[in-house]
Write a protein that holds these residues in place. Structure first.
Motif, PDB file in Angstrom:
ATOM      1  N   MET A   1       0.849  -1.187   0.000  1.00 15.45           N
ATOM      2  CA  MET A   1       0.000   0.000   0.000  1.00 15.45           C
ATOM      3  C   MET A   1       0.883   1.234   0.000  1.00 15.45           C
ATOM      4  N   ALA A   2       0.665   2.149  -0.961  1.00 14.87           N
ATOM      5  CA  ALA A   2       1.459   3.374  -1.048  1.00 14.87           C
ATOM      6  C   ALA A   2       0.703   4.520  -0.403  1.00 14.87           C
ATOM      7  N   MET A   3       1.438   5.430   0.258  1.00 11.84           N
ATOM      8  CA  MET A   3       0.826   6.566   0.934  1.00 11.84           C
ATOM      9  C   MET A   3       1.703   7.791   0.780  1.00 11.84           C
ATOM     10  N   LYS A   4       1.097   8.978   0.917  1.00  9.30           N
ATOM     11  CA  LYS A   4       1.834  10.231   0.866  1.00  9.30           C
ATOM     12  C   LYS A   4       1.285  11.162   1.938  1.00  9.30           C
ATOM     13  N   PHE A   5       2.142  11.649   2.840  1.00  8.55           N
ATOM     14  CA  PHE A   5       1.743  12.468   3.968  1.00  8.55           C
ATOM     15  C   PHE A   5       2.660  13.666   4.104  1.00  8.55           C
ATOM     16  N   SER A   6       2.142  14.748   4.653  1.00 10.23           N
ATOM     17  CA  SER A   6       3.027  15.765   5.197  1.00 10.23           C
ATOM     18  C   SER A   6       3.404  15.312   6.604  1.00 10.23           C
TER      19      SER A   6
ATOM     20  N   VAL B   1       6.073  11.433   3.594  1.00 10.84           N
ATOM     21  CA  VAL B   1       6.238   9.983   3.539  1.00 10.84           C
ATOM     22  C   VAL B   1       5.689   9.521   2.202  1.00 10.84           C
ATOM     23  N   GLN B   2       6.533   8.951   1.360  1.00  7.55           N
ATOM     24  CA  GLN B   2       6.110   8.575   0.022  1.00  7.55           C
ATOM     25  C   GLN B   2       5.558   7.160  -0.050  1.00  7.55           C
ATOM     26  N   ASN B   3       6.125   6.261   0.760  1.00 13.59           N
ATOM     27  CA  ASN B   3       5.668   4.881   0.675  1.00 13.59           C
ATOM     28  C   ASN B   3       6.079   4.125   1.931  1.00 13.59           C
ATOM     29  N   VAL B   4       5.169   3.309   2.431  1.00 14.17           N
ATOM     30  CA  VAL B   4       5.463   2.370   3.512  1.00 14.17           C
ATOM     31  C   VAL B   4       4.920   1.023   3.076  1.00 14.17           C
ATOM     32  N   SER B   5       5.744  -0.002   3.132  1.00 13.55           N
ATOM     33  CA  SER B   5       5.278  -1.310   2.692  1.00 13.55           C
ATOM     34  C   SER B   5       5.817  -2.407   3.588  1.00 13.55           C
ATOM     35  N   ARG B   6       5.016  -3.435   3.752  1.00 16.94           N
ATOM     36  CA  ARG B   6       5.450  -4.649   4.437  1.00 16.94           C
ATOM     37  C   ARG B   6       4.998  -5.838   3.600  1.00 16.94           C
ATOM     38  N   THR B   7       5.912  -6.727   3.351  1.00 16.10           N
ATOM     39  CA  THR B   7       5.585  -7.933   2.595  1.00 16.10           C
ATOM     40  C   THR B   7       6.155  -9.148   3.308  1.00 16.10           C
ATOM     41  N   GLN B   8       5.568 -10.295   3.057  1.00 15.04           N
ATOM     42  CA  GLN B   8       6.127 -11.528   3.571  1.00 15.04           C
ATOM     43  C   GLN B   8       5.696 -12.680   2.675  1.00 15.04           C
ATOM     44  N   ASN B   9       6.493 -13.730   2.644  1.00 13.77           N
ATOM     45  CA  ASN B   9       6.114 -14.930   1.909  1.00 13.77           C
ATOM     46  C   ASN B   9       6.679 -16.148   2.613  1.00 13.77           C
ATOM     47  N   PHE B  10       6.033 -17.280   2.383  1.00 13.16           N
ATOM     48  CA  PHE B  10       6.335 -18.508   3.115  1.00 13.16           C
ATOM     49  C   PHE B  10       6.160 -19.679   2.163  1.00 13.16           C
ATOM     50  N   GLY B  11       7.152 -20.552   2.139  1.00  7.84           N
ATOM     51  CA  GLY B  11       7.064 -21.710   1.267  1.00  7.84           C
ATOM     52  C   GLY B  11       8.241 -22.640   1.468  1.00  7.84           C
TER      53      GLY B  11
END
Length: 528
Positions: A3-8, A80-90
């Motif tokens: 998810m991308a976000m932009k904040f002051s 803040v231009q972008n905050v992301s968290r991802t994960q994968n399992f296999g």
């Protein structure tokens, strides 16, 4: 899911709770996937894969059940231009049948999937065996039962995102204090590898690895002249926790970077010619990576691999004979180096992390090897260089940390500079290029300082140096002591097809090189 976000900054402080909850994956997804990974009976699944592989004729088999997490935050000035968290399992299963490799993987981690994937890996190995010219031979390695963690004090994945964002915004603010700084970008990335490995050798190894990857770049623009200059952070990523970001030096470096980006607009263009060079560790690590790290990969020397870096001028017959550098040059490969990005307890075929010489007293002496490469050059043990960047990737030879030993004496930067009559001091990595044999190269940097009669003085610009690997390292006549030694590196060393990314560090002291060819990059571009 990202998810991308932009904040002051003001908006951020008002909505911290929302940001923390929506940073990327919803919390219920993160918790559900974490619970799924924790609930898996890895030993039972490993026993299933190994017994099934053996029954189908495999002489060797291993399984890797891995979970990967990544968090990234990117900012510009007070946004803040972008905050992301991802994960994968296999998981992935590798087998050796009739002297040939087979590999298959799946993100469905259950007994039925393990059975199916193991059978698929065996089928692939049987198909490959029809075309295998010489059966694969594996160097032995002892059985290991161990749980290993990398060195860190604060797991960044246990900390809220708001504090990390606040750190970056303060960093940006410090950089923009320089009068004439135009803009700044910054970011923090964190990597977590949770790895389980089991094999027919009887090994069962769990590893938990944390890496922290900070960066920033300040840009100064002279619109009237149509010119812009940048200065990026000098400190590199490391295998360490969030405590890495809590020292006061980050704000000081950001302020200095802003000032130096502005100063580069008015810096004196370099005059091409032969110069003595003093290279800071924040710069020299990349030269080591390209000219020493890649050239000593045995799979490249054997022409097994050429993607992303070509082969190597170091053919197998040169080991123990080639004068790679001057007698003060000692390069070590090291999977145990504190905070090294390639530091692990064990590689992806159960070989313990270790340290060994690549260049000893200037002589090239050894390679980076795996269990199937070591026998090809008469070695009985692997150096532990097998790695995959995912449970779904085929493990293959990857670079360990490769570092240059400092001088045993207490030699300072000033000591090395004092021995230079006409030279250049270089900080930070910039543009680079090297040929497909890791031999002819060109490197730029971040900042350049003129040295006259033993003193560093005016800032220079548009500097790059050219040389050949053996000429360059044989021109090294001075090394700093332990106090000048620093560890830098990159988390995105590409190799293979499909491409895989490897995290690797290179340590070195401040170093001096005599009479290296320097060119003016702006003049070259104009001629081009």
């Amino acid at each position: 899911m990202v998810m991308a976000m932009k904040f002051s900054r003001r908006d951020f402080l008002k909505t911290t709770g929302v940001v923390c909850g929506a940073a990327a994956l919803p919390s219920w997804v993160v918790e559900a996937e974490a619970a799924e990974a924790a609930a898996v009976d890895k030993i039972r699944l490993a026993d299933l894969a190994i017994s099934r592989a053996r029954k189908l004729g495999a002489t060797y088999a291993d399984i890797r059940i891995n979970r990967y997490r990544n968090e990234s935050i990117f900012t510009r000035e007070q946004q803040v231009q972008n905050v992301s968290r991802t994960q994968n399992f296999g998981f992935g299963v590798r087998v050796l049948v009739k002297g040939a490799w087979g590999f298959a993987a799946s993100c469905r981690v259950n007994p039925e999937s393990v059975r199916r994937v193991t059978e698929q890996a065996v089928e692939i190995a049987r198909a490959n065996a029809a075309y295998q010219r010489k059966p694969v031979e594996l160097a032995p390695t002892p059985k290991v039962i161990e749980n290993w963690k990398s060195s860190f004090e604060k797991d960044p994945f246990d900390l809220p995102v708001d504090g990390k964002i606040e750190f970056l915004l303060k960093l940006n603010e410090a950089a923009m204090e320089a009068k004439g700084a135009s803009f700044v970008t910054s970011g923090l990335s964190f990597q977590n590898e949770q790895k389980f490995y089991a094999s027919t050798d009887g090994s069962q190894i769990e590893q938990y690895i944390i890496r922290t990857l900070p960066f920033f770049t300040v840009t100064a623009v002279n619109r009237g002249a149509g010119d812009f200059q940048t200065r990026s952070s000098l400190a590199g990523p490391k295998t360490i926790g969030y405590e890495y970001m809590e020292g006061p030096s980050w704000l000081a470096e950001a302020r200095l970077a802003g000032e130096e980006a502005v100063a580069k607009l008015k810096a004196k263009p370099v005059v091409p010619g032969k110069y003595d060079l003093i290279l800071h560790p924040s710069h020299l690590w990349l030269t080591i990576h390209e000219s020493v790290g890649h050239s000593t990969e045995l799979d490249r020397a054997l022409l097994w691999e050429a993607d992303f870096a070509g082969t190597s001028f170091l053919t197998p017959d040169k080991a123990g004979k080639l004068q790679f550098g001057s007698r003060i040059c000692n390069f070590y490969a090291d999977r145990t180096q504190p905070h090294g990005l390639a530091t692990v307890g064990y590689d992806d075929e159960g070989v313990a992390g270790q340290r060994w010489p690549l260049v000893k007293d200037g002589i090239f002496v050894d390679w980076q090897t795996t269990r199937d490469l070591a026998p090809l050059i008469g070695q009985k043990q692997s150096h532990g260089c097998l790695h995959a960047d995912s449970w779904g990737s085929v493990p293959f030879p990857r670079m360990p940390n490769v570092s240059l030993e400092p001088a045993s004496e207490n030699v300072s930067l000033e000591d090395l500079v004092s021995g230079v009559d006409d030279g250049i001091l270089i900080y930070g990595n910039g543009s680079w290029s090297i040929d497909q044999q890791r031999y002819n190269f060109q490197f730029g940097g971040q900042t350049f300082w003129e040295i006259k009669k033993g003193k560093a003085g005016e800032m220079l610009r548009d500097v790059a140096y050219q040389s050949r690997t053996t000429d360059f390292w044989n021109a090294c006549d001075g090394l700093g002591g332990k106090a000048t030694y620093e560890l830098n590196g990159a988390a995105n060393d590409g190799k293979g097809e499909p491409q895989q990314a490897n995290a690797v560090s290179h340590g070195c002291p401040v170093s001096r090189f005599r009479q290296i060819n320097v060119l003016n990059t702006a003049a070259v571009q104009r001629k081009g």
